[in-house]
Design a protein around this motif. Structure first.
Motif, mmCIF file in Angstrom:
data_model
loop_
_atom_site.group_PDB
_atom_site.id
_atom_site.type_symbol
_atom_site.label_atom_id
_atom_site.label_comp_id
_atom_site.label_asym_id
_atom_site.label_seq_id
_atom_site.Cartn_x
_atom_site.Cartn_y
_atom_site.Cartn_z
ATOM 1 N N GLY A 176 0.954 -1.161 0.102
ATOM 2 C CA GLY A 176 -0.046 -0.044 0.129
ATOM 3 C C GLY A 176 0.783 1.338 0.137
ATOM 4 O O GLY A 176 2.045 1.253 -0.438
ATOM 5 N N MET A 177 0.271 2.338 0.440
ATOM 6 C CA MET A 177 1.003 3.699 0.623
ATOM 7 C C MET A 177 1.360 4.012 1.948
ATOM 8 O O MET A 177 0.689 3.906 2.716
ATOM 9 C CB MET A 177 0.182 4.759 0.076
ATOM 10 N N THR A 178 2.888 4.074 2.011
ATOM 11 C CA THR A 178 3.175 4.519 3.305
ATOM 12 C C THR A 178 3.881 5.921 3.369
ATOM 13 O O THR A 178 4.437 6.538 2.690
ATOM 14 C CB THR A 178 4.535 3.697 3.578
ATOM 15 N N ALA A 179 3.220 6.919 4.187
ATOM 16 C CA ALA A 179 3.622 8.122 4.256
ATOM 17 C C ALA A 179 4.791 8.448 5.188
ATOM 18 O O ALA A 179 4.616 7.500 6.336
ATOM 19 C CB ALA A 179 2.446 9.089 4.365
ATOM 20 N N ILE A 180 5.669 9.236 4.986
ATOM 21 C CA ILE A 180 6.786 9.589 6.150
ATOM 22 C C ILE A 180 6.746 11.123 6.266
ATOM 23 O O ILE A 180 6.905 11.951 5.283
ATOM 24 C CB ILE A 180 8.276 9.202 5.427
ATOM 25 N N GLN A 219 -4.473 10.488 -5.509
ATOM 26 C CA GLN A 219 -3.733 9.733 -6.461
ATOM 27 C C GLN A 219 -2.869 8.479 -6.170
ATOM 28 O O GLN A 219 -2.821 7.528 -6.469
ATOM 29 C CB GLN A 219 -3.288 10.613 -7.566
ATOM 30 N N LEU A 220 -1.863 9.144 -5.037
ATOM 31 C CA LEU A 220 -0.761 8.219 -4.532
ATOM 32 C C LEU A 220 -1.668 7.126 -3.974
ATOM 33 O O LEU A 220 -1.015 5.793 -3.898
ATOM 34 C CB LEU A 220 -0.078 9.080 -3.657
ATOM 35 N N ARG A 221 -2.498 7.287 -3.078
ATOM 36 C CA ARG A 221 -3.083 6.372 -2.312
ATOM 37 C C ARG A 221 -3.813 5.479 -3.452
ATOM 38 O O ARG A 221 -3.670 4.064 -3.304
ATOM 39 C CB ARG A 221 -4.405 6.855 -1.515
ATOM 40 N N LEU A 222 -4.682 5.775 -4.392
ATOM 41 C CA LEU A 222 -5.020 4.685 -5.373
ATOM 42 C C LEU A 222 -3.887 4.127 -5.859
ATOM 43 O O LEU A 222 -4.131 2.791 -6.272
ATOM 44 C CB LEU A 222 -5.699 5.505 -6.547
ATOM 45 N N LEU A 223 -2.787 4.966 -6.501
ATOM 46 C CA LEU A 223 -1.666 4.006 -6.995
ATOM 47 C C LEU A 223 -1.014 2.833 -5.864
ATOM 48 O O LEU A 223 -0.626 1.665 -6.717
ATOM 49 C CB LEU A 223 -0.345 5.000 -7.235
ATOM 50 N N GLY A 224 -1.222 3.156 -4.939
ATOM 51 C CA GLY A 224 -0.697 2.319 -3.433
ATOM 52 C C GLY A 224 -1.651 1.037 -3.653
ATOM 53 O O GLY A 224 -1.199 -0.171 -2.959
ATOM 54 N N LYS A 225 -2.745 0.865 -4.185
ATOM 55 C CA LYS A 225 -3.548 -0.388 -4.469
ATOM 56 C C LYS A 225 -2.954 -1.378 -5.190
ATOM 57 O O LYS A 225 -3.243 -2.628 -4.932
ATOM 58 C CB LYS A 225 -5.270 0.127 -4.754
ATOM 59 N N SER A 237 -3.427 10.423 3.243
ATOM 60 C CA SER A 237 -3.780 9.340 2.500
ATOM 61 C C SER A 237 -3.037 8.158 2.482
ATOM 62 O O SER A 237 -3.416 7.220 1.812
ATOM 63 C CB SER A 237 -3.518 10.055 1.035
ATOM 64 N N GLY A 238 -1.989 8.031 3.019
ATOM 65 C CA GLY A 238 -1.265 6.857 3.171
ATOM 66 C C GLY A 238 -1.823 5.578 3.974
ATOM 67 O O GLY A 238 -2.820 5.943 4.891
ATOM 68 N N HIS A 239 -1.787 4.559 3.647
ATOM 69 C CA HIS A 239 -2.398 3.496 4.374
ATOM 70 C C HIS A 239 -1.978 3.058 5.658
ATOM 71 O O HIS A 239 -2.358 2.617 6.634
ATOM 72 C CB HIS A 239 -2.204 1.868 3.470
ATOM 73 N N GLN A 240 -0.467 3.631 5.856
ATOM 74 C CA GLN A 240 0.336 3.656 7.133
ATOM 75 C C GLN A 240 1.167 4.742 7.138
ATOM 76 O O GLN A 240 1.400 5.346 6.038
ATOM 77 C CB GLN A 240 0.771 2.501 7.252
ATOM 78 N N GLN A 241 1.644 5.315 8.337
ATOM 79 C CA GLN A 241 2.548 6.465 8.407
ATOM 80 C C GLN A 241 3.655 6.307 9.379
ATOM 81 O O GLN A 241 3.321 5.466 10.330
ATOM 82 C CB GLN A 241 1.477 7.597 8.880
ATOM 83 N N PHE A 242 4.927 6.745 8.839
ATOM 84 C CA PHE A 242 6.039 6.703 9.868
ATOM 85 C C PHE A 242 6.310 8.075 10.290
ATOM 86 O O PHE A 242 6.026 8.979 9.324
ATOM 87 C CB PHE A 242 7.221 6.154 9.232
ATOM 88 N N PHE A 243 6.810 8.500 11.537
ATOM 89 C CA PHE A 243 7.388 9.622 11.888
ATOM 90 C C PHE A 243 8.598 9.722 12.299
ATOM 91 O O PHE A 243 9.243 8.733 12.810
ATOM 92 C CB PHE A 243 6.501 9.927 13.071
#
Length: 559
Positions: free
Chosen positions: A23-27, A478-484, A500-506
């Motif tokens: 999926g999409m991971t946001a940092i 768009q990025l989340r959709l791409l992450g599918k 929008s991320g499926h998960q997130q890092f800090f």
């Protein structure tokens, strides 16, 4: 898919272990915390150039290790299998070690490999889109690369490159032979004269030794005959005073004596054999004396040929008995030069054929580019509308230059054209788009290209610079959709993209005992709300920003 990343003593990271999900991971993180350090380390692990300055202070080496699941990557599996580096569980572990002296070591599944091999495999696993991608977008070579990546016509690209390489090879050989021909023009003329002169003299192999021996015999024929006659008289023809006569007398004497003493029989026998040998020698002497020629004409001919041979040997600075071999050597050298000239004629024909084959492949590539350019125009224009550029239009201008000098990319020149306002004509991207517009167009292109190119992991490193508000929200979607369909890792400072991320890092930076440390932690639902709130409120977290964060997460589909 990237499953884990371990970093030791890299930049301000002491030790970092990260597990990645699909999926999409946001940092996200504070400014200066090192949000992109994990991406930089990963780039190094994928074969990018090593720099000793990247090693953490007071450490001797930096080490980065990345693990991938390649069960659905046949190309990567084939690469590993060919190098005998495959793993039964379809895992792939890349490792890079950099030392203070600037040297690095690369490993795949525990086996040492070159950085080039690491990089080649890395390109099958991850595509990294950096924050300066929009600047590259202005360069024609990058524009052409994006179009080809979207088209995916690698077979046509490879055909053009192969035809170009073959053409270049022939051209290089032709140029080399032409230069050689010019340099050898004077030498060829000299060789032709020398070979013609030696052809006319036509000295055969071993002939000089033969005529030298014949000259020696003819020039001393009188001496040979006279001495043979004198010695023959002495040995055989001088009445009873000859050597043969005396020897025959001794034979008779010892034959008679052997009847008195048998021990003398051997002497008698040896003397008898000597007499026979002497008679035979005399016959040979007579025969030789009668055969010796005294031919002044032949002697003169031989002397003239020897004189010519001596003159030629001085001219070529070699012994006369080596003239025949030298003659053949010069002929071979002349034949080689003439052969090179013939090769030049053949090469000109081959170059024409190679150029024709190149143009056929390049035309096919141009036709394919034109087809995919039309498709890309529509997709990017549509994406521009979605990114708050409602009146935007995008077009790829392709010009096929048939008289262009061949190159490995084909005959096409390219320019990305854009119009961002109603009534505005299409112009080159660099002349029209503002920084923010350029960032949005770049991101639109990257997402479209990434969706078409089957790289299992896509990394977007702060590509949303210059974007905010509703546009940022659309970028996140768009990025989340791409992450599918693809693993997406996005370093961002925008709350709309982060949520929008499926998960997130800090990412957090701390100072302890005058040492700086960076850590990266996955965020729980509660902590994620706080982090989105921080991004919304400019490092200020309140109940209002928390409520806004929850709402934003719900709107982006992540609550």
């Amino acid at each position: 898919m990237l499953t884990s990343l371990q970093i030791k003593n890299f930049a301000i990271v002491s030790e970092l272990n990260i597990d990645w999900r699909s999926g999409m991971t946001a940092i996200t993180g504070e400014t200066g915390a090192g949000k992109s350090i994990a991406i930089d380390a990963l780039s190094l692990c994928l074969g990018e150039r090593a720099d000793a300055n990247a090693i953490r202070p007071q450490s001797n080496k930096a080490e980065i290790s990345a693990q991938f699941d390649i069960r659905n990557l046949p190309q990567a599996q084939k690469f590993l299998s060919e190098l005998l580096l495959d793993d039964e569980e379809q895992n792939c572990i890349l490792r890079r070690v950099i030392t203070r002296n600037g040297r690095s070591k690369s490993f795949i599944n525990g086996s040492s490999v070159t950085a080039a091999q690491l990089k080649e495999l890395g390109q099958m696993l991850i595509a990294i889109h950096g924050q300066h991608a929009h600047q590259l977008l202005l360069k024609p070579e990058h524009q052409l690369g994006l179009l080809d990546a979207y088209a995916g016509h690698n077979n046509l690209l490879n055909a053009v490159k192969a035809q170009y390489t073959h053409y270049q090879k022939l051209q290089k050989e032709h140029s080399h032979l032409l230069k050689q021909q010019q340099a050898q023009a004077a030498k060829k003329q000299l060789l032709e004269y020398q070979v013609e002169e030696l052809d006319e003299f036509a000295l055969q192999e071993g002939e000089y030794e033969q005529i030298e021996a014949e000259h020696n015999r003819l020039s001393h024929s009188q001496t040979l005959v006279e001495n043979c006659q004198r010695e023959l008289m002495c040995l055989y023809e001088q009445d009873d005073q000859t050597v043969l006569g005396q020897l025959q007398h001794s034979v008779q004497t010892f034959t008679e004596l052997s009847s008195l003493d048998k021990s003398l029989e051997s002497i008698s026998s040896m003397l008898s054999e000597a007499a026979v040998q002497l008679e035979e020698a005399c016959r040979e002497i007579r025969s030789y004396g009668e055969s010796v020629e005294q031919d002044p004409i032949r002697l003169q001919e031989i002397e003239e040929r020897i004189t010519q041979a001596m003159a030629l040997s001085r001219k070529h600075q070699i012994p006369p008995d080596q003239l025949a071999a030298h003659h053949q050597s010069l002929k071979q050298e002349l034949e080689n030069i003439c052969s090179d000239n013939a090769r030049i004629d053949d090469l000109e024909h081959e170059i024409a054929e190679a150029l024709h084959a190149y143009h056929i492949s390049a035309n096919q590539l141009s036709e394919s580019r034109a087809i995919y350019a039309e498709k890309l125009n529509e997709l990017i224009t549509q994406s521009m509308h979605e990114l708050s550029m409602e009146n935007g239009r995008f077009a790829i201008e392709l010009v096929k230059e048939s008289d262009r000098r061949p190159n490995e990319c084909g005959m096409d020149s390219i320019d990305f054209l854009v119009s961002t306002n109603p009534g505005q004509p299409m112009q080159a991207l660099a002349k029209v788009a503002s920084g923010g517009e350029l960032s949005r167009i770049s991101l639109a292109i990257q997402v479209i290209i990434a969706n078409k190119v089957t790289t299992p992991t896509l990394i977007f490193d702060e590509v949303d610079v210059g974007i905010s508000g509703p546009t940022a929200s659309q970028v996140g979607k768009q990025l989340r959709l791409l992450g599918k369909s693809t693993q997406v890792i996005c370093v961002t400072h925008l709350p709309q993209v982060a949520c929008s991320g499926h998960q997130q890092f800090f990412v957090k930076k701390e100072v302890d005992n005058e040492q700086t440390y960076t850590s990266m932690q996955p965020l729980s639902e509660h902590l994620r709300i706080d982090e989105i709130a921080r991004l919304l409120g400019g490092d200020s977290v309140s109940e209002t920003t928390r409520a806004s964060a929850k709402e934003l997460l719900a709107v982006q589909g992540c609550a």
